[in-house]
Write a protein that holds these residues in place. Structure first.
Motif, mmCIF file in Angstrom:
data_model
loop_
_atom_site.group_PDB
_atom_site.id
_atom_site.type_symbol
_atom_site.label_atom_id
_atom_site.label_comp_id
_atom_site.label_asym_id
_atom_site.label_seq_id
_atom_site.Cartn_x
_atom_site.Cartn_y
_atom_site.Cartn_z
ATOM 1 N N ASP A 163 -7.573 -44.489 30.943
ATOM 2 C CA ASP A 163 -7.914 -43.346 30.101
ATOM 3 C C ASP A 163 -6.796 -42.310 30.084
ATOM 4 N N THR A 164 -6.167 -42.070 31.231
ATOM 5 C CA THR A 164 -5.045 -41.130 31.265
ATOM 6 C C THR A 164 -3.892 -41.655 30.424
ATOM 7 N N LEU A 165 -3.624 -42.946 30.513
ATOM 8 C CA LEU A 165 -2.510 -43.545 29.777
ATOM 9 C C LEU A 165 -2.721 -43.421 28.272
ATOM 10 N N TYR A 166 -3.895 -43.728 27.795
ATOM 11 C CA TYR A 166 -4.177 -43.697 26.366
ATOM 12 C C TYR A 166 -4.528 -42.307 25.855
ATOM 13 N N PHE A 167 -5.344 -41.559 26.625
ATOM 14 C CA PHE A 167 -5.943 -40.335 26.101
ATOM 15 C C PHE A 167 -5.464 -39.059 26.772
ATOM 16 N N GLY A 168 -4.757 -39.145 27.894
ATOM 17 C CA GLY A 168 -4.332 -37.960 28.613
ATOM 18 C C GLY A 168 -5.330 -37.569 29.696
ATOM 19 N N SER A 169 -4.974 -36.606 30.514
ATOM 20 C CA SER A 169 -5.809 -36.188 31.630
ATOM 21 C C SER A 169 -6.929 -35.272 31.159
ATOM 22 N N ASP A 170 -8.121 -35.433 31.779
ATOM 23 C CA ASP A 170 -9.225 -34.512 31.513
ATOM 24 C C ASP A 170 -9.567 -33.696 32.757
ATOM 25 N N THR A 171 -8.651 -33.666 33.734
ATOM 26 C CA THR A 171 -8.874 -32.888 34.944
ATOM 27 C C THR A 171 -8.762 -31.397 34.632
ATOM 28 N N PRO A 172 -9.760 -30.588 34.988
ATOM 29 C CA PRO A 172 -9.705 -29.150 34.700
ATOM 30 C C PRO A 172 -8.447 -28.507 35.280
ATOM 31 N N GLY A 173 -7.818 -27.644 34.491
ATOM 32 C CA GLY A 173 -6.647 -26.922 34.951
ATOM 33 C C GLY A 173 -5.337 -27.656 34.774
ATOM 34 N N VAL A 174 -5.375 -28.905 34.305
ATOM 35 C CA VAL A 174 -4.159 -29.688 34.112
ATOM 36 C C VAL A 174 -3.793 -29.690 32.636
ATOM 37 N N LEU A 175 -2.590 -29.247 32.325
ATOM 38 C CA LEU A 175 -2.103 -29.260 30.951
ATOM 39 C C LEU A 175 -1.217 -30.480 30.741
ATOM 40 N N ASP A 176 -1.468 -31.217 29.656
ATOM 41 C CA ASP A 176 -0.573 -32.301 29.285
ATOM 42 C C ASP A 176 -0.488 -32.366 27.768
ATOM 43 N N VAL A 177 0.345 -33.247 27.269
ATOM 44 C CA VAL A 177 0.571 -33.326 25.824
ATOM 45 C C VAL A 177 -0.276 -34.423 25.195
ATOM 46 N N GLY A 178 -1.359 -34.840 25.883
ATOM 47 C CA GLY A 178 -2.188 -35.921 25.368
ATOM 48 C C GLY A 178 -1.615 -37.255 25.799
ATOM 49 N N GLY A 179 -2.401 -38.304 25.659
ATOM 50 C CA GLY A 179 -1.942 -39.627 26.058
ATOM 51 C C GLY A 179 -1.080 -40.274 24.984
ATOM 52 N N ILE A 202 -9.960 -39.473 46.448
ATOM 53 C CA ILE A 202 -9.529 -38.173 45.966
ATOM 54 C C ILE A 202 -8.102 -38.328 45.445
ATOM 55 N N GLY A 203 -7.927 -38.038 44.183
ATOM 56 C CA GLY A 203 -6.600 -38.177 43.594
ATOM 57 C C GLY A 203 -6.650 -37.952 42.105
ATOM 58 N N GLY A 204 -5.596 -38.336 41.429
ATOM 59 C CA GLY A 204 -5.527 -38.160 39.981
ATOM 60 C C GLY A 204 -4.348 -38.900 39.405
ATOM 61 N N PHE A 205 -4.321 -38.945 38.081
ATOM 62 C CA PHE A 205 -3.230 -39.595 37.360
ATOM 63 C C PHE A 205 -2.582 -38.582 36.419
ATOM 64 N N ALA A 206 -1.301 -38.758 36.141
ATOM 65 C CA ALA A 206 -0.566 -37.845 35.268
ATOM 66 C C ALA A 206 0.433 -38.630 34.429
ATOM 67 N N LEU A 207 0.792 -38.045 33.279
ATOM 68 C CA LEU A 207 1.775 -38.635 32.372
ATOM 69 C C LEU A 207 3.025 -37.760 32.348
ATOM 70 N N PRO A 208 4.101 -38.173 32.994
ATOM 71 C CA PRO A 208 5.336 -37.390 32.939
ATOM 72 C C PRO A 208 5.952 -37.450 31.545
ATOM 73 N N THR A 209 6.531 -36.356 31.114
ATOM 74 C CA THR A 209 7.213 -36.326 29.827
ATOM 75 C C THR A 209 8.705 -36.600 30.008
ATOM 76 N N ASP A 210 9.360 -36.912 28.906
ATOM 77 C CA ASP A 210 10.807 -37.173 28.909
ATOM 78 C C ASP A 210 11.462 -36.482 27.728
ATOM 79 N N VAL A 211 11.097 -35.209 27.531
ATOM 80 C CA VAL A 211 11.629 -34.459 26.404
ATOM 81 C C VAL A 211 13.133 -34.273 26.521
ATOM 82 N N THR A 212 13.629 -34.111 27.754
ATOM 83 C CA THR A 212 15.061 -33.834 27.927
ATOM 84 C C THR A 212 15.935 -35.041 27.591
ATOM 85 N N ALA A 213 15.328 -36.244 27.556
ATOM 86 C CA ALA A 213 16.103 -37.429 27.149
ATOM 87 C C ALA A 213 16.105 -37.500 25.629
#
Length: 449
Positions: free
Chosen positions: A134-150, A416-427
Motif C-alpha cells: 500500500d505504501t508503494l502504490y498509494f503512499g503512507s497513511d501514517t498520521p504526521g507523515v508527509l509524502d508525495v503519494g505513492g 512496531i514500524g513503518g514504511f516510507a518512499l524516499p524521493t529523488d528530486v535532486t537527480a
C-alpha cells in the motif's frame, strides 16, 4: 456439559469418527512486496516519526572558465553547494491475538497451540507485506507523515467537466497533488507559496491548493480520494473535459498499453506486453536506478502474466524452446534484465465493466522499512511474562494463564514500524542527463487489462 466449549467456528475440530488428526494448511496469498524494502532500524527515544535526509550531487561544469576571470582571492569563482531532500518515516503498531484453553484443546484432533502460532505468524507477515504494498502504490497513511503519494499518485483524470473556465477542477483522485517537494528538499503542502505544476489535458497550470471530498468521496481509483484542485488561473473548458488526463509535473511514470492516457481509457486488447515491461525498464535505466541483485523486480498478477505469455514478442523469444522453464513453470523467472514475480496482491479494480490490473517494476531503494529498535523490549525480567520470540522484526508472545483455573493462555504478535518512499528530486536532468522530473523514480506502474 462438554469441557470443549469452543467457539462455533472451531467446533468442527472435535467431531468424532474418522476426522484426520492434523490440520491442513489453508489457502494463502502470494506475497513479496516487503522484500523490495531496504531495512533500517528506527532508534528509540526520538519520538514517533523520523526525518531522513538524502544528499544530492552537484551539476557537472560544462563550460570552461574565462582565463581573464581567474584573478583575486576567489579566482573568479562563486561557491556552490549540493542539494538535499528529506522524507519522513512514522511508526505504527500492528497486532492481533487469540486465546487457547489448554485443557479443552486436549480433545481436539491436533495441536491447536501449534496451529495458532502458525496462523498468527502468517497473519503478521501478510500484514507487513500488504502495508509495504500500500505504501508503494498509494503512499503512507501514517498520521504526521508527509509524502508525495505513492507510485500511482499525481496521475488522475477530470471527473466533472467544466461548463465554463474555472480555477477549480474536480478530479478522480487527489493523491500525489496534496504535497510536493520544495526547492530546499522538504516535502510540504501545495500552496500559493509552494505551487505544483499540473498538466490538465496536456496544458500546464499552477496548482496552489487541494480540497478533499472527505466523506463524499467518489473516486474510482483503488484506495483513492476524489477532490478539487485549485489553480492560480482558470482552466480552459477545452482542457477541463470529463476524462481528460490530469498529471503532476513530478508524477511517477505510469505505462499503459497502446498509449492510453488514463486508466478509464483502457479497452479490450490492452493486455500486458513485453514492450510495456521494457518501457518500464528503460525509464528506470534513464534515471540510473540500481537493480535488485542484478535485476529489476516485476511484481504482477497471474492475469497479467497470462497476457505476457500471449504477447507475440514474448513468444518469439521462446520460439522452439518448448522445454523452457518460463513456459513449463510459469512462476518466478528472469528475462531481459527483469525478474518476474507473480503475486495475488497487486491492486485491481473493476472500471467501466473491465478489470484493471497493475504490475510494478521496481529497482533498489524504492521503499524503506523502519523497524522499531525496542520491539520486544521490557524493563521487567520475563520470568513470569511468558514466552517471547522475535522473528524478522515481529514479536511473538505466549502469555501464561491468568485465570483462576490456570487454563487459558493467549498467543499474540505485534510489530512496531513503518514504511516510507524516499524521493529523488535532486537527480534531475542537470545531474543525470537522461533523468525524468518524477519525484519518485525507482519504480514504474504498468496498468493493463
Amino acid at each position: 456439559m462438554s469441557i470443549a466449549n469452543f467457539p462455533a467456528s472451531l467446533q468442527p475440530i472435535i467431531q468424532q469418527g474418522f476426522l484426520a488428526r492434523r490440520f491442513q494448511t489453508g489457502l494463502q496469498s502470494k506475497l513479496g512486496f516487503r522484500t523490495i524494502a531496504d531495512r533500517m532500524t528506527f532508534p528509540g527515544r526520538i519520538g514517533q516519526a523520523i526525518t531522513e535526509t538524502r544528499r544530492g550531487l552537484k551539476a557537472p561544469v560544462k563550460v570552461a572558465a574565462d582565463p581573464s576571470q581567474n584573478a583575486g582571492l576567489d579566482n573568479g569563482m562563486t561557491p556552490s553547494s549540493w542539494a538535499v531532500e528529506q522524507y519522513s518515516l512514522g511508526l505504527g503498531l500492528y497486532r492481533d491475538t487469540i486465546d487457547l484453553n489448554m485443557v479443552s484443546e486436549g480433545v481436539g484432533i491436533a495441536s491447536q497451540f501449534l496451529a495458532n502460532a502458525e496462523a498468527g505468524g502468517k497473519q503478521a507477515l501478510a500484514t507487513l507485506d500488504l502495508n509495504a504494498r500500500d505504501t508503494l502504490y498509494f503512499g503512507s497513511d501514517t498520521p504526521g507523515v508527509l509524502d508525495v503519494g505513492g507510485y500511482l499518485g499525481g496521475n488522475t483524470s477530470v471527473s466533472s467537466a467544466l461548463s465554463s473556465a474555472s480555477a477549480s477542477l474536480h478530479v478522480d483522485d487527489i493523491r500525489g497533488f496534496v504535497n510536493s517537494v520544495t526547492p530546499v528538499g522538504i516535502v510540504a503542502a501545495v500552496s500559493p507559496l509552494n505551487p505544483l505544476v499540473v498538466y490538465v489535458n496536456g496544458t500546464a497550470y499552477n496548482c496552489i491548493g487541494v480540497v478533499s471530498d472527505g466523506s463524499q468521496n467518489v473516486s474510482t481509483a483503488p484506495s483513492g480520494m476524489s477532490g478539487t484542485l485549485q489553480f492560480s488561473a482558470n482552466v480552459a473548458t477545452t482542457d477541463g473535459v470529463a476524462g481528460a488526463p490530469v498529471i503532476a509535473f513530478s508524477a511517477p511514470a505510469v505505462i499503459r498499453p497502446n498509449g492510453r492516457r488514463t486508466t478509464a481509457g483502457l479497452t479490450a486488447g490492452d493486455t500486458l506486453s513485453f514492450k510495456a515491461v521494457q518501457g518500464a525498464v528503460t525509464k528506470l535505466r534513464r534515471n540510473a536506478v540500481p537493480t535488485i541483485d542484478g535485476l529489476y523486480n516485476c511484481h504482477l498478477s497471474d492475469e497479467q502474466l497470462q497476457g505476457l505469455f500471449d504477447d507475440g514478442q514474448f513468444q518469439n523469444m521462446f520460439r522452439g524452446a518448448y522445454q523452457s522453464r518460463e513456459f513449463r513453470q510459469g512462476e518466478v523467472f528472469e528475462l531481459m534484465g527483469v525478474r518476474f514475480i507473480p503475486t495475488t496482491e497487486a491492486p485491481q479494480q473493476v472500471l467501466n465493466g473491465v478489470e484493471i490490473q497493475r504490475a510494478i517494476v521496481v529497482g533498489k531503494g524504492a521503499l524503506i522499512e523502519g523497524d522499531y529498535v525496542d520491539t520486544g523490549y521490557s524493563d521487567i525480567p520475563d520470568v513470569n511474562a511468558g514466552l517471547k520470540e522475535m522473528h524478522d522484526g515481529i514479536c511473538m508472545i505466549t502469555r501464561p494463564p491468568l485465570d483462576r483455573l490456570g487454563q487459558i493462555i493467549s498467543q499474540s504478535w505485534y510489530w512496531i514500524g513503518g514504511f516510507a518512499l524516499p524521493t529523488d528530486v535532486t537527480a534531475n536532468p542537470s545531474i543525470i542527463s537522461t533523468a525524468t522530473n518524477s519525484a519518485l523514480k525507482r519504480a514504474v506502474v504498468i496498468e493493463s487489462l
